[in-house]
Design a protein around this motif. Structure first.
Motif, PDB file in Angstrom:
ATOM      1  N   SER A  83      -3.245   4.226  -2.340  1.00  0.00           N
ATOM      2  CA  SER A  83      -4.140   3.108  -2.029  1.00  0.00           C
ATOM      3  C   SER A  83      -3.508   2.167  -1.017  1.00  0.00           C
ATOM      4  O   SER A  83      -4.175   1.686  -0.089  1.00  0.00           O
ATOM      5  N   ALA A  84      -2.206   1.888  -1.197  1.00  0.00           N
ATOM      6  CA  ALA A  84      -1.520   0.980  -0.277  1.00  0.00           C
ATOM      7  C   ALA A  84      -1.476   1.548   1.139  1.00  0.00           C
ATOM      8  O   ALA A  84      -1.705   0.841   2.123  1.00  0.00           O
ATOM      9  N   LEU A  85      -1.190   2.844   1.250  1.00  0.00           N
ATOM     10  CA  LEU A  85      -1.116   3.459   2.570  1.00  0.00           C
ATOM     11  C   LEU A  85      -2.477   3.505   3.254  1.00  0.00           C
ATOM     12  O   LEU A  85      -2.586   3.319   4.467  1.00  0.00           O
ATOM     13  N   MET A  86      -3.531   3.738   2.461  1.00  0.00           N
ATOM     14  CA  MET A  86      -4.872   3.723   3.040  1.00  0.00           C
ATOM     15  C   MET A  86      -5.225   2.338   3.571  1.00  0.00           C
ATOM     16  O   MET A  86      -5.842   2.202   4.629  1.00  0.00           O
ATOM     17  N   ARG A  87      -4.827   1.313   2.839  1.00  0.00           N
ATOM     18  CA  ARG A  87      -5.105  -0.054   3.293  1.00  0.00           C
ATOM     19  C   ARG A  87      -4.362  -0.322   4.608  1.00  0.00           C
ATOM     20  O   ARG A  87      -4.931  -0.901   5.538  1.00  0.00           O
ATOM     21  N   GLU A  88      -3.116   0.096   4.687  1.00  0.00           N
ATOM     22  CA  GLU A  88      -2.342  -0.129   5.904  1.00  0.00           C
ATOM     23  C   GLU A  88      -2.935   0.634   7.082  1.00  0.00           C
ATOM     24  O   GLU A  88      -2.975   0.138   8.207  1.00  0.00           O
ATOM     25  N   GLY A 379       3.954   2.478   6.309  1.00  0.00           N
ATOM     26  CA  GLY A 379       4.245   1.250   5.564  1.00  0.00           C
ATOM     27  C   GLY A 379       5.039   0.212   6.317  1.00  0.00           C
ATOM     28  O   GLY A 379       5.546  -0.741   5.716  1.00  0.00           O
ATOM     29  N   TYR A 380       5.123   0.328   7.659  1.00  0.00           N
ATOM     30  CA  TYR A 380       6.005  -0.574   8.411  1.00  0.00           C
ATOM     31  C   TYR A 380       5.617  -2.045   8.252  1.00  0.00           C
ATOM     32  O   TYR A 380       6.478  -2.924   8.139  1.00  0.00           O
ATOM     33  N   ARG A 381       4.319  -2.344   8.264  1.00  0.00           N
ATOM     34  CA  ARG A 381       3.883  -3.741   8.201  1.00  0.00           C
ATOM     35  C   ARG A 381       4.189  -4.343   6.829  1.00  0.00           C
ATOM     36  O   ARG A 381       4.607  -5.510   6.728  1.00  0.00           O
ATOM     37  N   MET A 382       4.010  -3.556   5.776  1.00  0.00           N
ATOM     38  CA  MET A 382       4.305  -4.032   4.423  1.00  0.00           C
ATOM     39  C   MET A 382       5.791  -4.309   4.246  1.00  0.00           C
ATOM     40  O   MET A 382       6.192  -5.301   3.635  1.00  0.00           O
ATOM     41  N   ASP A 404      -1.728  -8.870   8.970  1.00  0.00           N
ATOM     42  CA  ASP A 404      -2.861  -7.985   8.672  1.00  0.00           C
ATOM     43  C   ASP A 404      -4.105  -8.338   9.487  1.00  0.00           C
ATOM     44  O   ASP A 404      -5.029  -7.526   9.594  1.00  0.00           O
ATOM     45  N   SER A 405      -4.114  -9.515  10.094  1.00  0.00           N
ATOM     46  CA  SER A 405      -5.289  -9.940  10.862  1.00  0.00           C
ATOM     47  C   SER A 405      -4.975 -10.176  12.341  1.00  0.00           C
ATOM     48  O   SER A 405      -5.780 -10.766  13.059  1.00  0.00           O
TER      49      SER A 405
END
Length: 554
Positions: A83-88, A379-382, A404-405
């Motif tokens: 789920s986290a990777l899909m969001r990224e 996952g770089y941004r996270m 994220d924006s």
């Protein structure tokens, strides 16, 4: 605000950061360091980033070229990670649609194979439901007949059908440079070819570095409240300098990839399949008039600057390709280029491996040096957000992440939904300027909204191209890279800004001498420098050809 990231300004920036003290010094110009620099600058932290070679010269420029959405993690029942990777993935696609493009993929299902129809169907439905996939990208279970209609070259023996889902193809090198450029626009000072030679200490705490300009030999001092080691596979080199390397040392895995002409393997869909032996998976993904294939993985304990592939790895990829596409009969002569990526992980005898976190490790030494290791490009941004959260807490700054924006440079196309229309509009504009549709599409999808800058140079500067025997569009693109993307040497342009060494090798072989001639005049090279860069580029062109000369001794 857009800041000129020109090679002509590099000496000025070096003078400005010499003996200067900032909040954050980031060492490493891959996607990890780039992401941290952008997040830190957006939160008001004065930031400097230095890279010992060129941006994206390590793992960030030699990845799988796929921005994984997490289906393979869902197959391992790791819903949180998927789920986290899909969001990224969705965030990047919205903020920079030119570097992350949806790519339909097929997973062939064979009788008695790892994937069966029931398991694949459940996984696709879970993937769509739990990760909020766009309606247009939802998975679908296909019959054998449908599968062969989509991709008739797939081995039909014992084939039961396939799963159709969407991955995202990522231009990893462009992603890294766009993030760095956006960080520079937000206040970061970023310099390539600036190697950290040693740390400066005060009362046992790292307060700065001595760095040397690789191109001129000039040494400078940079001071910072916090220093982040984001050098990826080279993490332990700085930890050794800091005398903080312990039992938590890096282990390395190399990944061999190859590129074929699409005429050799005419795919319209990406194919993701299990190797005939072992647990490895292989993907073949169409990319313009090429198809890239990966990955043959093995451990690596040699020099990081001289990674080579073995005959076993080459044969592994060729054998599996011919097993999946038996009509093609692909040989080593069909391989037009290749690349080798290097990934690394912390090997600790006292620390169990992590399962759900997107990042691999954040290690803080007694001197305060913060070393970070990214687990997956997606996952770089996270990871950057987590690191800068920690820095802000220690510096008593109360600012949350907003990456994220933030639209990245090149991403001003009206959002992901309007990107296709933007491309068609700009392709038509390019054709009116005399470009072929293929060349215009390449430029538009490579640079996004920044293609307008290249078109402007094509209109106003193309009359100068003939002096060096360059096509006017190549001249305009080269000028743009020198003036806006801190290109310092020919390999920066040919390898890490355009990826042409891998996907347009024939084009580069035709024009590399003209490119070198332009650099020689633009940079005022001596004859010795011209000879050096000519030999270096010829070596690069030979290295990517998958020839026997580049084999690792076994």
């Amino acid at each position: 605000m857009s800041v000129s990231f020109s090679s002509k300004n590099r000496k000025t920036w070096i003078a400005e950061i010499n003996n200067h003290s900032v909040d954050i010094l980031v060492i490493g110009g891959g996607i990890s360091g780039a992401g941290i620099a952008l997040d830190a600058s957006l939160r008001g932290l004065e930031t400097i980033l230095v890279e010992k070679t060129d941006f994206a010269s390590g793992a960030s420029g030699h990845s799988s070229k796929l921005f994984h959405g997490g289906l393979r993690h869902l197959n391992q029942f790791d819903v949180k990670k998927s789920s986290a990777l899909m969001r990224e993935r969705a965030i990047l696609h919205e903020n920079a649609p030119h570097v992350a493009r949806p790519e339909p993929m097929l997973i062939p299902i064979y009788k008695e194979g790892l994937f069966n129809r029931f398991k694949t169907s459940i996984n696709l439905k879970m993937f769509d439901h739990l990760t909020d996939v766009k309606k247009s990208e939802r998975g679908e279970l296909l019959s054998k007949k449908q599968t062969l209609k989509y991709e008739p070259l797939i081995n039909s023996e014992r084939l039961k059908g396939s799963g159709l889902y969407t991955e995202y193809r990522i231009n990893d090198m462009r992603l890294t440079i766009e993030v760095i450029k956006e960080a520079v626009n937000r206040g970061t000072k970023a310099v390539n070819y600036m190697k950290v030679e040693s740390f400066l200490y005060e009362k046992g705490q790292a307060i700065g570095v001595i760095a040397v300009d690789v191109l001129s030999g000039e040494a400078i001092k940079i001071y910072a409240k916090k220093i982040v080691n984001a050098t990826g596979a080279w993490l332990d080199e700085l930890r050794e300098q800091d005398r903080s390397k312990n039992e938590q040392s890096l282990q390395y895995v190399k990944g061999v990839h190859l590129v074929l002409n699409k005429k050799t393997l005419p795919l319209e869909y990406g194919i993701y399949f299990k190797a005939r032996e072992g647990d490895a998976f292989i993907y073949a993904v169409p990319f313009y008039d090429k198809v890239f294939v990966g990955v043959a993985q093995s451990g690596w304990a040699g020099e990081l600057e001289n990674i080579k592939w073995s005959k076993v790895e080459r044969q592994f990829l060729l054998d599996n390709l011919n097993g999946m596409f038996p009509q093609t009969k692909i040989t080593e002569q069909d391989v037009i280029s290749s690349w080798i990526g290097i990934s690394s992980y912390i090997n600790s005898p006292t620390k169990p491996p992590k399962k759900s976190e997107i990042y691999d490790d954040i290690i803080v030494s007694d001197s305060g040096l913060i070393s970070v290791l990214l687990g997956t490009l997606t996952g770089y941004r996270m990871m950057a957000e987590k690191v800068v959260d920690m820095l802000c807490k220690e510096l008593k700054i109360n600012q949350r992440s907003v990456t994220d924006s933030i639209t990245l440079t090149g991403g001003y196309v009206g959002g992901s939904e309007l990107f296709a229309g933007f491309c068609e509009q700009k392709i038509e504009e390019g054709k009116r300027l005399g470009l072929s549709e293929k060349r215009a599409r390449t430029l538009v999808e490579r640079y996004g909204s920044n293609v307008g800058n290249i078109y402007a140079k094509l209109k106003s500067k193309s009359r100068f191209a003939g002096k060096w025997g360059l096509p006017s569009d190549l001249y305009a693109e080269l000028r743009y890279n020198l003036e806006e993307e801190l290109v310092m040497v020919p390999e920066d342009f040919i390898v890490r800004r355009t990826g042409a060494l891998y996907f347009e090798r024939e084009f580069i072989e035709e024009y590399y001498l003209q490119i070198l001639a332009y650099f020689a005049d633009h940079c005022h090279w001596t004859n010795e420098q011209l000879q050096h860069y000519t030999e270096s580029l010829r070596t690069k062109l030979k290295e990517v050809q998958f020839t026997e000369d580049e084999l690792e001794l076994e």
